[in-house]
Design an enzyme around this catalytic site. Structure first.
Site, short mmCIF file in Angstrom:
data_model
loop_
_atom_site.label_atom_id
_atom_site.label_comp_id
_atom_site.label_asym_id
_atom_site.label_seq_id
_atom_site.Cartn_x
_atom_site.Cartn_y
_atom_site.Cartn_z
N GLU A 71 0.83 -1.20 0.00
CA GLU A 71 0.00 0.00 0.00
C GLU A 71 0.87 1.26 0.00
OE1 GLU A 71 -3.05 -0.17 -0.53
OE2 GLU A 71 -3.63 -2.20 0.06
N ARG A 81 -18.42 -0.76 5.59
CA ARG A 81 -19.60 -1.40 4.99
C ARG A 81 -20.23 -2.38 5.97
NH1 ARG A 81 -18.10 -4.44 0.37
NH2 ARG A 81 -16.03 -3.67 0.79
N CYS A 134 -8.18 -1.65 8.28
CA CYS A 134 -6.78 -1.66 7.82
C CYS A 134 -6.30 -0.26 7.48
CB CYS A 134 -6.62 -2.57 6.59
SG CYS A 134 -6.73 -4.32 7.02
N HIS A 158 -1.24 -5.42 2.21
CA HIS A 158 -2.42 -6.28 2.17
C HIS A 158 -2.05 -7.62 1.51
CE1 HIS A 158 -5.87 -3.30 2.91
NE2 HIS A 158 -6.15 -4.36 3.65
#
Ligand code: PCA
Length: 187
Positions: A71, A81, A134, A158
């Site tokens: 990342e 969500r 995360c 990730h």
């Protein structure tokens, strides 16, 4: 060199988390298991960052990704969500109120991705760690590092949820740790 590598506990009804399964196999680093909780994980990472360590690599799993994603950027946004393991579901909320919009990873991201590819491990540079726990941990880590005035290598990786053997993921993380050590040795 004191290097911390974190992984996450399972969430969303899963029995294991690919990140911790791989992180727990690493040697020569301090391994820390983080809860999948916006509040607790952010607090935990701040505590870690205040300990005067030399480098931090946080690792989480990402459904739908088939490569190890190094990342590049953490954003100041929590938009869940689904509820975290504490039942919290922040929407359109900042990780750090008043903080900068984003922070870049201070890991050698491109080098890590290239070394993984060289080793035959599918890898990519990613420009979004999402807006769930995360990314919040990644942002809180970079914010703590920025405020500490000690610019240590820190960032987030990730890993795939399925399709990549745990040993391959662990091998990839060992390469990332090696590259961070190289930075420390000025090579
Ligand atoms: N993945 C989630 C949180 C914990 C994990 O392993 C995420 O990508 O935000």
């Amino acid at each position: 060199m004191g290097i911390i590598v974190t992984g996450f506990e399972p969430f969303g009804g899963a029995e294991v988390n690919a990140s911790w399964e791989a992180v727990r196999r690493l040697d020569g680093v301090e391994r820390i298991l983080l809860p999948v909780s916006f509040a607790a994980a952010v607090k935990g990472i701040r505590r870690l960052a205040g300990r005067g360590i030399d480098a931090v690599i946080c690792v989480g799993e990402a459904g739908g990704r088939s490569a190890i994603s190094v990342e590049r950027v953490a954003v100041n946004l929590m938009d869940a969500r689904m509820p975290d393991n504490d039942g919290a579901r922040p929407v359109d909320a900042p990780v750090v109120p008043g903080g900068p919009a984003a922070y870049f990873s201070t890991l050698p991201t491109r080098r890590i991705a290239a070394r993984l590819e060289e080793a035959g491990i599918p890898a990519e540079l990613s420009c979004t760690a999402g807006t769930y726990v995360c990314n919040a941990v990644f942002y809180a880590l970079m914010d703590a590092v920025a405020r500490s005035g000690r610019p240590i290598p820190a960032g987030f990786i990730h890993v795939p949820v399925r399709g990549m053997p745990t040993e391959t993921i662990a091998a990839g993380l060992r390469i990332a740790v090696e590259e961070v050590k190289r930075l420390g040795e000025g090579r």
